[in-house]
Scaffold this motif. Structure first.
Motif, PDB file in Angstrom:
ATOM      1  N   VAL A 179      80.180  19.822  52.949  1.00 20.21           N
ATOM      2  CA  VAL A 179      79.974  20.209  51.550  1.00 20.21           C
ATOM      3  C   VAL A 179      81.195  19.842  50.717  1.00 20.21           C
ATOM      4  CG1 VAL A 179      79.703  22.183  50.000  1.00 20.21           C
ATOM      5  CG2 VAL A 179      78.314  22.029  52.079  1.00 20.21           C
ATOM      6  N   ARG A 180      82.381  20.136  51.238  1.00 23.25           N
ATOM      7  CA  ARG A 180      83.607  19.803  50.506  1.00 23.25           C
ATOM      8  C   ARG A 180      83.728  18.297  50.279  1.00 23.25           C
ATOM      9  NH1 ARG A 180      88.880  18.364  51.810  1.00 23.25           N
ATOM     10  NH2 ARG A 180      88.381  18.378  54.044  1.00 23.25           N
ATOM     11  N   ALA A 181      83.431  17.505  51.331  1.00 24.57           N
ATOM     12  CA  ALA A 181      83.514  16.050  51.188  1.00 24.57           C
ATOM     13  C   ALA A 181      82.495  15.534  50.187  1.00 24.57           C
ATOM     14  CB  ALA A 181      83.293  15.392  52.550  1.00 24.57           C
ATOM     15  N   GLY A 182      81.284  16.114  50.202  1.00 24.71           N
ATOM     16  CA  GLY A 182      80.254  15.675  49.269  1.00 24.71           C
ATOM     17  C   GLY A 182      80.620  15.972  47.830  1.00 24.71           C
ATOM     18  N   LYS A 193      73.945  21.728  38.352  1.00 24.18           N
ATOM     19  CA  LYS A 193      73.138  20.697  37.707  1.00 24.18           C
ATOM     20  C   LYS A 193      73.731  19.291  37.814  1.00 24.18           C
ATOM     21  CE  LYS A 193      69.921  23.398  36.005  1.00 24.18           C
ATOM     22  NZ  LYS A 193      68.502  23.261  36.405  1.00 24.18           N
ATOM     23  N   VAL A 194      75.049  19.201  37.975  1.00 20.21           N
ATOM     24  CA  VAL A 194      75.692  17.883  37.945  1.00 20.21           C
ATOM     25  C   VAL A 194      76.271  17.503  39.303  1.00 20.21           C
ATOM     26  CG1 VAL A 194      77.498  16.485  36.857  1.00 20.21           C
ATOM     27  CG2 VAL A 194      76.223  18.153  35.488  1.00 20.21           C
ATOM     28  N   VAL A 195      77.052  18.412  39.896  1.00 18.26           N
ATOM     29  CA  VAL A 195      77.813  18.066  41.090  1.00 18.26           C
ATOM     30  C   VAL A 195      76.945  18.058  42.347  1.00 18.26           C
ATOM     31  CG1 VAL A 195      79.759  18.708  42.548  1.00 18.26           C
ATOM     32  CG2 VAL A 195      79.950  18.906  40.066  1.00 18.26           C
ATOM     33  N   ARG A 237      73.604  13.628  48.645  1.00 15.40           N
ATOM     34  CA  ARG A 237      73.393  12.377  49.386  1.00 15.40           C
ATOM     35  C   ARG A 237      74.527  12.111  50.374  1.00 15.40           C
ATOM     36  NH1 ARG A 237      75.464  10.493  44.363  1.00 15.40           N
ATOM     37  NH2 ARG A 237      77.073   8.879  44.603  1.00 15.40           N
ATOM     38  N   VAL A 238      75.684  12.725  50.159  1.00 14.09           N
ATOM     39  CA  VAL A 238      76.798  12.625  51.099  1.00 14.09           C
ATOM     40  C   VAL A 238      76.753  13.776  52.104  1.00 14.09           C
ATOM     41  CG1 VAL A 238      79.317  12.569  51.307  1.00 14.09           C
ATOM     42  CG2 VAL A 238      78.205  11.481  49.348  1.00 14.09           C
ATOM     43  N   ILE A 239      76.250  14.930  51.681  1.00 18.49           N
ATOM     44  CA  ILE A 239      76.272  16.132  52.518  1.00 18.49           C
ATOM     45  C   ILE A 239      75.211  16.086  53.613  1.00 18.49           C
ATOM     46  CG2 ILE A 239      75.875  18.623  52.508  1.00 18.49           C
ATOM     47  CD1 ILE A 239      77.054  18.686  49.677  1.00 18.49           C
ATOM     48  N   ILE A 240      74.004  15.656  53.281  1.00 14.80           N
ATOM     49  CA  ILE A 240      72.860  15.814  54.190  1.00 14.80           C
ATOM     50  C   ILE A 240      73.025  15.089  55.522  1.00 14.80           C
ATOM     51  CG2 ILE A 240      70.395  15.339  54.476  1.00 14.80           C
ATOM     52  CD1 ILE A 240      70.018  16.029  51.551  1.00 14.80           C
ATOM     53  N   PRO A 241      73.438  13.798  55.563  1.00 17.90           N
ATOM     54  CA  PRO A 241      73.522  13.122  56.874  1.00 17.90           C
ATOM     55  C   PRO A 241      74.387  13.840  57.906  1.00 17.90           C
ATOM     56  CG  PRO A 241      73.598  11.507  55.107  1.00 17.90           C
ATOM     57  CD  PRO A 241      73.674  12.848  54.450  1.00 17.90           C
TER      58      PRO A 241
END
Length: 394
Positions: free
Chosen positions: A281-284, A309-311, A317-321
């Motif tokens: 989460v932090r990286a995303g 709404k924005v972040v 898209r970075v967090i899910i994988p």
């Protein structure tokens, strides 16, 4: 001006054609895999036959002859090993689902907390991640079970909440619903509420795209999911009651019990996996360009609105994988429950049943197939969600 005619190309030998060579190599590789597999299986069955070991799945119908401390379905010692397999499978799914839910919730909060402007929240989140991430999961399971839960008071001195929920070294006791025949109408109302929320979300998205106006989708959806079944419940004459736990003798009877083994395993899996989810989460969030946040702030949006709404929509898209990998690891790590005796698949089927019937090949293959299937299902669901969350380029 004379035109030069193209010379016809000579036929290229197949071993000089890269495409044909690639096909030949693939055929040879597949043939090698099949030959190796055949050799291993044939050798295995020859050795089994020499040792006089019985094979087949007839043992699934034989009587198990042992008890299980927790079962989501009816079970007693007279049931078959096939029933044991089903009980272990359901217990594995139960602890995995509980742990995935709480690991996601904790990981999301801690990941956001690590980026908080509040110094104390940020440092506490960092300490949590660095502490629990670097302790082996098996030691954490043993810690929760042998140290924390074992030090709780006995049933007579239980921690009591509203005189309906009790917590002691025998587990957590909560009221359980007793459903009657008319409860099916409540289930139908809940299903219809889910369908209504689905179409409501589509309508709110379309409305937002056309007008730019926000609709309180989350609060409205929660209200629909709660109110619709509740209204039907009371209108249909309350077709369900609660069975409250009560102290009888040396332990509680009635209600639903979360045994210490389940609590320890769920605690450990949730807390351990949440550290990796928090880092994802932090990286995303940090992957979202600062300009996006600054532009949203310049419009006068609050920090909570910017995050929601924005972040987060761009960070997903970075967090899910990496989160998919953590869900898979959590499900597989649930097999460590055998260290504390929680009755999941490995403990009672690949453990007790295997010791009784001795058919290791069939039991181990069935257990491996279960974990493979669960992993594939989780991957398919999360990959579908990941595809839906992708930013569509125009």
């Amino acid at each position: 001006m004379t035109k030069h005619k193209k010379k016809p190309q000579a036929n290229v030998a197949f071993y000089n054609n890269p495409e044909k060579r690639a096909i030949i190599y693939q055929i040879l590789a597949l043939a090698g895999i099949f030959i190796f597999t055949y050799f291993v299986l044939n050798n295995m069955f020859i050795n089994i036959e020499k040792r006089g070991i019985n094979t087949g799945f007839d043992f699934l119908g034989s009587e198990a002859g042992f008890g299980i401390i927790q079962s989501l379905i009816e079970y007693d010692e007279s049931n078959s090993h096939g029933r044991v397999f089903l009980v272990g499978l359901l217990n594995t799914v139960l602890v995995s689902a509980i742990s995935i839910f709480f690991a996601t919730l904790i990981g999301l909060l801690v990941g956001i907390g690590r980026l908080s402007k509040n110094w104390m929240i940020s440092k506490l989140s960092m300490v949590y991640v660095e502490t629990f991430r670097n302790i082996p999961i098996l030691l954490q399971i043993l810690f929760w079970y042998n140290v924390v839960l074992a030090s709780l008071p006995s049933p007579r001195q239980s921690f009591s909440y509203f005189d309906t929920i009790f917590f002691n070294n025998r587990g957590l006791y909560i009221p359980s619903p007793v459903l009657e025949s008319g409860f099916i109408s409540v289930v139908i109302a809940f299903v219809l509420a889910i369908v209504g929320v689905f179409y409501l979300s589509r309508w709110s998205k379309k409305r937002h795209d056309e007008t730019g106006e926000e609709f309180p989708l989350i609060t409205t959806s929660i209200a629909i999911l709660i109110l619709a079944p509740t209204i039907v419940f009371f209108v249909s004459g309350m077709p369900a009651t609660l069975d409250y736990p009560a102290l009888k003798g040396f332990n509680f009877r009635g209600g639903w019990t979360m045994i210490p083994e389940l609590l320890a395993l769920a605690f450990a899996l949730s807390i351990y996996t949440a550290t990796y989810i928090a880092e994802a989460v932090r990286a995303g969030i940090e992957a979202v360009p600062k300009g996006q946040k600054e532009a949203a702030a310049s419009l006068g949006l609050k920090d909570s609105v910017i995050l929601k709404k924005v972040v987060l929509p761009q960070a997903l898209r970075v967090i899910i994988p990496p989160v998919i990998n953590q869900y898979l690891n959590l499900t597989k790590n649930s097999s460590l429950a055998t260290a504390i005796g929680y009755p999941e698949l490995v403990t009672i089927f690949a453990g007790t049943s295997l010791n009784q019937v001795g058919q290791a090949i069939e039991i181990i293959l069935m257990t491996m197939a279960v974990y493979l299937t669960l992993s594939i299902i989780i991957s398919m669901v999360m990959n579908y969600f990941n595809e839906k969350m992708k930013i569509k380029e125009r």
